[in-house]
Design a protein around this motif. Structure first.
Motif, PDB file in Angstrom:
ATOM      1  N   ASP A  97       0.828  -1.205   0.000  1.00  0.00           N
ATOM      2  CA  ASP A  97       0.000   0.000   0.000  1.00  0.00           C
ATOM      3  C   ASP A  97       0.868   1.263   0.000  1.00  0.00           C
ATOM      4  O   ASP A  97       0.633   2.203   0.756  1.00  0.00           O
ATOM      5  CB  ASP A  97      -0.942  -0.012   1.214  1.00  0.00           C
ATOM      6  N   ASP A  98       1.879   1.256  -0.877  1.00  0.00           N
ATOM      7  CA  ASP A  98       2.772   2.390  -1.114  1.00  0.00           C
ATOM      8  C   ASP A  98       3.680   2.703   0.074  1.00  0.00           C
ATOM      9  O   ASP A  98       4.238   3.796   0.157  1.00  0.00           O
ATOM     10  CB  ASP A  98       1.988   3.652  -1.507  1.00  0.00           C
ATOM     11  N   GLU A  99       3.847   1.760   0.976  1.00  0.00           N
ATOM     12  CA  GLU A  99       4.766   1.945   2.100  1.00  0.00           C
ATOM     13  C   GLU A  99       5.821   0.846   2.079  1.00  0.00           C
ATOM     14  O   GLU A  99       5.539  -0.315   1.783  1.00  0.00           O
ATOM     15  CB  GLU A  99       4.026   1.882   3.429  1.00  0.00           C
ATOM     16  N   VAL A 100       7.043   1.223   2.409  1.00  0.00           N
ATOM     17  CA  VAL A 100       8.109   0.242   2.585  1.00  0.00           C
ATOM     18  C   VAL A 100       8.012  -0.295   4.005  1.00  0.00           C
ATOM     19  O   VAL A 100       8.306   0.406   4.970  1.00  0.00           O
ATOM     20  CB  VAL A 100       9.493   0.868   2.338  1.00  0.00           C
ATOM     21  N   LEU A 101       7.572  -1.544   4.121  1.00  0.00           N
ATOM     22  CA  LEU A 101       7.397  -2.146   5.441  1.00  0.00           C
ATOM     23  C   LEU A 101       8.646  -2.853   5.934  1.00  0.00           C
ATOM     24  O   LEU A 101       8.778  -3.107   7.143  1.00  0.00           O
ATOM     25  CB  LEU A 101       6.238  -3.148   5.418  1.00  0.00           C
ATOM     26  N   TYR A 102       9.538  -3.151   5.006  1.00  0.00           N
ATOM     27  CA  TYR A 102      10.697  -3.961   5.400  1.00  0.00           C
ATOM     28  C   TYR A 102      11.792  -3.757   4.374  1.00  0.00           C
ATOM     29  O   TYR A 102      11.557  -3.852   3.155  1.00  0.00           O
ATOM     30  CB  TYR A 102      10.287  -5.431   5.434  1.00  0.00           C
ATOM     31  N   MET A 303      15.213  -0.794  -4.971  1.00  0.00           N
ATOM     32  CA  MET A 303      14.196  -1.616  -5.625  1.00  0.00           C
ATOM     33  C   MET A 303      12.825  -1.446  -4.990  1.00  0.00           C
ATOM     34  O   MET A 303      11.796  -1.599  -5.657  1.00  0.00           O
ATOM     35  CB  MET A 303      14.617  -3.079  -5.613  1.00  0.00           C
ATOM     36  N   THR A 304      12.774  -1.102  -3.708  1.00  0.00           N
ATOM     37  CA  THR A 304      11.459  -0.857  -3.104  1.00  0.00           C
ATOM     38  C   THR A 304      10.797   0.381  -3.717  1.00  0.00           C
ATOM     39  O   THR A 304       9.574   0.460  -3.775  1.00  0.00           O
ATOM     40  CB  THR A 304      11.563  -0.682  -1.576  1.00  0.00           C
ATOM     41  N   LYS A 305      11.587   1.331  -4.170  1.00  0.00           N
ATOM     42  CA  LYS A 305      11.024   2.512  -4.838  1.00  0.00           C
ATOM     43  C   LYS A 305      10.382   2.108  -6.160  1.00  0.00           C
ATOM     44  O   LYS A 305       9.294   2.577  -6.514  1.00  0.00           O
ATOM     45  CB  LYS A 305      12.111   3.562  -5.058  1.00  0.00           C
ATOM     46  N   TRP A 306      11.054   1.233  -6.867  1.00  0.00           N
ATOM     47  CA  TRP A 306      10.503   0.731  -8.137  1.00  0.00           C
ATOM     48  C   TRP A 306       9.251  -0.116  -7.897  1.00  0.00           C
ATOM     49  O   TRP A 306       8.281  -0.025  -8.662  1.00  0.00           O
ATOM     50  CB  TRP A 306      11.586  -0.063  -8.864  1.00  0.00           C
ATOM     51  N   LEU A 307       9.245  -0.917  -6.840  1.00  0.00           N
ATOM     52  CA  LEU A 307       8.041  -1.683  -6.498  1.00  0.00           C
ATOM     53  C   LEU A 307       6.871  -0.737  -6.232  1.00  0.00           C
ATOM     54  O   LEU A 307       5.734  -0.995  -6.665  1.00  0.00           O
ATOM     55  CB  LEU A 307       8.279  -2.554  -5.267  1.00  0.00           C
ATOM     56  N   ARG A 308       7.129   0.343  -5.521  1.00  0.00           N
ATOM     57  CA  ARG A 308       6.067   1.311  -5.255  1.00  0.00           C
ATOM     58  C   ARG A 308       5.511   1.890  -6.556  1.00  0.00           C
ATOM     59  O   ARG A 308       4.300   2.049  -6.718  1.00  0.00           O
ATOM     60  CB  ARG A 308       6.593   2.434  -4.357  1.00  0.00           C
ATOM     61  N   LEU A 311       3.294  -0.743  -8.283  1.00  0.00           N
ATOM     62  CA  LEU A 311       2.037  -1.016  -7.589  1.00  0.00           C
ATOM     63  C   LEU A 311       1.133   0.207  -7.516  1.00  0.00           C
ATOM     64  O   LEU A 311      -0.025   0.088  -7.110  1.00  0.00           O
ATOM     65  CB  LEU A 311       2.335  -1.539  -6.180  1.00  0.00           C
ATOM     66  N   ALA A 312       1.651   1.364  -7.911  1.00  0.00           N
ATOM     67  CA  ALA A 312       0.855   2.601  -7.878  1.00  0.00           C
ATOM     68  C   ALA A 312       0.586   3.130  -9.284  1.00  0.00           C
ATOM     69  O   ALA A 312       0.411   4.338  -9.481  1.00  0.00           O
ATOM     70  CB  ALA A 312       1.575   3.660  -7.047  1.00  0.00           C
ATOM     71  N   ASN A 313       0.574   2.219 -10.265  1.00  0.00           N
ATOM     72  CA  ASN A 313       0.210   2.574 -11.642  1.00  0.00           C
ATOM     73  C   ASN A 313       1.079   3.690 -12.212  1.00  0.00           C
ATOM     74  O   ASN A 313       0.599   4.579 -12.929  1.00  0.00           O
ATOM     75  CB  ASN A 313      -1.270   2.976 -11.719  1.00  0.00           C
ATOM     76  N   GLY A 314       2.359   3.628 -11.908  1.00  0.00           N
ATOM     77  CA  GLY A 314       3.302   4.566 -12.513  1.00  0.00           C
ATOM     78  C   GLY A 314       3.502   5.853 -11.744  1.00  0.00           C
ATOM     79  O   GLY A 314       4.263   6.714 -12.189  1.00  0.00           O
ATOM     80  N   THR A 315       2.845   5.998 -10.596  1.00  0.00           N
ATOM     81  CA  THR A 315       3.053   7.210  -9.790  1.00  0.00           C
ATOM     82  C   THR A 315       4.044   6.928  -8.673  1.00  0.00           C
ATOM     83  O   THR A 315       4.195   5.796  -8.209  1.00  0.00           O
ATOM     84  CB  THR A 315       1.736   7.720  -9.167  1.00  0.00           C
ATOM     85  N   PHE A 316       4.713   8.002  -8.251  1.00  0.00           N
ATOM     86  CA  PHE A 316       5.670   7.890  -7.148  1.00  0.00           C
ATOM     87  C   PHE A 316       5.671   9.211  -6.390  1.00  0.00           C
ATOM     88  O   PHE A 316       5.983  10.259  -6.942  1.00  0.00           O
ATOM     89  CB  PHE A 316       7.074   7.590  -7.682  1.00  0.00           C
ATOM     90  N   GLU A 317       5.271   9.123  -5.137  1.00  0.00           N
ATOM     91  CA  GLU A 317       5.208  10.294  -4.263  1.00  0.00           C
ATOM     92  C   GLU A 317       4.466  11.461  -4.917  1.00  0.00           C
ATOM     93  O   GLU A 317       4.927  12.601  -4.923  1.00  0.00           O
ATOM     94  CB  GLU A 317       6.621  10.698  -3.821  1.00  0.00           C
ATOM     95  N   VAL A 321       5.296   9.319 -12.922  1.00  0.00           N
ATOM     96  CA  VAL A 321       6.616   9.133 -13.518  1.00  0.00           C
ATOM     97  C   VAL A 321       6.523   8.354 -14.832  1.00  0.00           C
ATOM     98  O   VAL A 321       7.217   8.655 -15.802  1.00  0.00           O
ATOM     99  CB  VAL A 321       7.552   8.410 -12.530  1.00  0.00           C
ATOM    100  N   VAL A 322       5.669   7.344 -14.864  1.00  0.00           N
ATOM    101  CA  VAL A 322       5.464   6.518 -16.059  1.00  0.00           C
ATOM    102  C   VAL A 322       3.968   6.495 -16.352  1.00  0.00           C
ATOM    103  O   VAL A 322       3.156   6.294 -15.437  1.00  0.00           O
ATOM    104  CB  VAL A 322       5.988   5.083 -15.855  1.00  0.00           C
ATOM    105  N   ASP A 323       3.623   6.691 -17.616  1.00  0.00           N
ATOM    106  CA  ASP A 323       2.211   6.683 -18.015  1.00  0.00           C
ATOM    107  C   ASP A 323       1.545   5.379 -17.584  1.00  0.00           C
ATOM    108  O   ASP A 323       2.072   4.280 -17.834  1.00  0.00           O
ATOM    109  CB  ASP A 323       2.123   6.847 -19.528  1.00  0.00           C
ATOM    110  N   ALA A 324       0.376   5.484 -16.963  1.00  0.00           N
ATOM    111  CA  ALA A 324      -0.292   4.312 -16.391  1.00  0.00           C
ATOM    112  C   ALA A 324      -0.659   3.289 -17.457  1.00  0.00           C
ATOM    113  O   ALA A 324      -0.473   2.081 -17.269  1.00  0.00           O
ATOM    114  CB  ALA A 324      -1.537   4.740 -15.619  1.00  0.00           C
TER     115      ALA A 324
END
Length: 546
Positions: A97-102, A303-308, A311-317, A321-324
């Motif tokens: 859910d857009d959080e780095v848990l680990y 890599m957790t940034k890329w996972l986010r 999982l967020a359809n190309g958005t980051f913070e 960043v990338v077209d959905a």
């Protein structure tokens, strides 16, 4: 040399990520072995290159508490895998859910030292580079620089495959989904001999063609050609395009598509292979030639940034960043990679740089494994509808460790605990699957009464091959030596029987001892020589030129 190499006594060869994808599928439902189907005709195939968007995903079926419970057990899962296998170092990251848990590192960057693995330790990703690469190309698709269904020839006049019709029609998506008709691992043997990216891509035209868009075969250099074409269309190099479109926007400051950046990193994990019960850092693997397919390096933190982003359809913070839509295309099934094994079984698919599958609830599962036989194994697994992903990076040759960690984690999230001892289950499958295509002849054991060889002068000379380039056979004392590749790698020829010799194969595609058979003509000199392990697609015969 691009990389140091292993000999016949070294660790087992790896028919690389095609095999890795298959065994990883058993863990996370994302398959990737070969499958053949049929197609009515070229015209019909060419009209609809992109798949239809699948039905909407079911609502989330897991809770944050279930994820956190699984996360709380990850330390023990990783340490158990290290205890049971001895793999020197591991780094793991989990996003929900857009959080780095680990995000955490374990063990050593290099066996025999005190250098610890941490969240910012740089690992070579091997084939986990592929979904990273499709993310980069998706960014250029979103900017209308290229489109997934663009013919590759639109972005590079020198590109060609054996079939002229396929050459004109094969698209970026075809090459990213391994359905171009190129044979399995086309070009990889050229890389082992030291040829660079330009030479290898130019010589794909010699490879035999299977039915276009009707045959799945895992090809690092087919995917590389598509990625490089996208960079060419953007007016830049692949390495810079990756930085500009993904790494820099996400703040992935320790991630690169260039081997030189990995090599100069102070906090990096060395490659390790296992000999008996001992792990050793023996080899170097420079994968620049196939950078989009296997040459990226990164950290668990990056890599957790890329996972986010995934999982967020190309958005980051808060930024797109990338077209959905362009990114979503990478998650669709383009090609059957593994047919069902029973009437009630499910097919596995390959998308654009991703293994794609669906579970019993219809949930999309994305995954990919990476592996260097010379000493790296990685895995990424995503459940997009749950906004959940895990990445596992290791510095040991592929024996199932990253896949087992991912599978145990996802199993625990969904069922409350592992339903299988995944390491015990996957280990033997890796061992069996990754044996490589060894010769039917055991060249280490000559026949009881071998026929004698002719005089060395019968075999010495220069031979030509359009695909592999020249070969020189020379005599040093009583020993014959074969030279191959742009750097004139030398291989000692050991007599086996009559006009057949053997040599120790090297590199990522090594298969132990392989045969070298001369054909002696009527003039008393060899006029041809066939190198067995280079002849997987019928291109391994060299013809005398002197």
């Amino acid at each position: 040399m691009d990389h140091m190499t292993r000999d016949s006594a070294g660790p087992r060869p790896l028919r690389s990520a095609a095999a890795l994808s298959l065994v990883a599928a058993l863990a996370v439902g994302c398959t990737g072995s070969g499958a053949d189907t049929t197609v009515a005709g070229r015209a019909a195939v060419a009209t609809s290159p992109l798949p239809t968007v699948p039905p909407a995903q079911p609502p989330s079926q897991i809770t944050r508490a279930e994820v956190e419970t699984a996360v709380s057990g990850l330390d023990d899962v990783v340490r158990d895998a290290m205890r049971r296998t001895g793999v020197p170092g591991i780094a793991v990251g989990v996003v929900h859910d857009d959080e780095v848990l680990y995000v955490k590192g374990f063990g050593l960057r290099k066996a025999g030292t005190k250098d610890r693995v941490g969240p910012d330790t740089v690992f070579q990703l091997a084939s986990v580079s592929k979904p990273l690469a499709s993310t980069v190309v998706a960014a250029t698709v979103g900017e209308k620089t290229v489109d997934w269904d663009d013919p590759v020839v639109d972005h590079g006049s020198g590109f060609a495959l054996k079939d002229p019709w396929v050459t004109r029609h094969v698209t970026l998506a075809d090459l990213f989904s391994h359905r171009s008709g190129l044979p399995d691992h086309a070009g990889d043997l050229l890389e082992d001999l030291g040829y660079d990216r330009s030479y290898i891509l130019d010589h794909l035209r010699y490879e035999p063609s299977a039915p276009f868009r009707a045959h799945y075969a895992y090809t690092n250099f087919g995917l590389t050609e598509a990625a490089v074409a996208a960079a060419r269309a953007a007016g830049t190099s692949w390495e810079k395009l990756s930085v500009d479109k993904v790494y820099r926007p996400l703040g992935m400051d320790s991630t690169s598509s260039s081997y030189a950046d990995y090599e100069k990193a102070g906090n990096k994990a060395a490659l390790h292979v296992k000999s008996g019960d001992t792990w050793r850092a023996e080899y170097v693997r420079n994968a620049d030639a196939q950078s989009p397919a296997g040459g990226a390096s990164s950290t668990a933190q990056d890599m957790t940034k890329w996972l986010r982003l995934q999982l967020a359809n190309g958005t980051f913070e808060g930024r797109q960043v990338v077209d959905a839509e362009a990114l979503e295309q990478t998650h669709l099934p383009y090609m059957v990679s593994e047919p069902p094994h029973s009437p009630a079984g499910r097919s596995g698919f390959y998308g654009l740089g991703w293994n794609v599958s669906y579970d019993d609830q219809g949930r999309l599962k994305l995954g990919h494994s990476g592996g260097f036989a010379l000493g790296a194994a990685t895995n990424v697994a995503l459940l997009p509808s749950e906004k959940l992903g895990i990445v596992v990076l290791t510095n040991g040759e592929p024996i199932g460790v990253p896949e087992a960690i991912s599978a145990t984690f996802l199993d625990t999230v969904q069922t409350g605990g592992p339903t299988v001892d995944w390491l015990k289950f996957l280990g033997p499958i890796f061992q069996q699957t990754l044996q490589g295509e060894r010769s039917e002849v055991d060249y280490s054991k000559p026949p009881p009464s071998p026929a004698p060889a002719e005089a060395n002068s019968t075999y010495t000379g220069t031979y030509a091959n359009d695909y592999y380039g020249p070969m020189t056979v020379s005599a040093q004392g009583n020993e014959l030596t074969m030279q191959l590749g742009p750097k004139k790698q030398r291989f000692a020829l050991r007599h086996y029987d009559g006009d057949t010799f053997s040599y120790s194969t090297t590199g990522e595609m090594a298969v132990g001892l392989s045969g070298v058979t001369f054909t002696v003509g009527s003039g008393g000199r060899a006029d041809k020589v066939r190198v067995e392990n280079l002849d997987t697609t019928g291109l391994g015969t060299f013809t005398r030129t002197d």
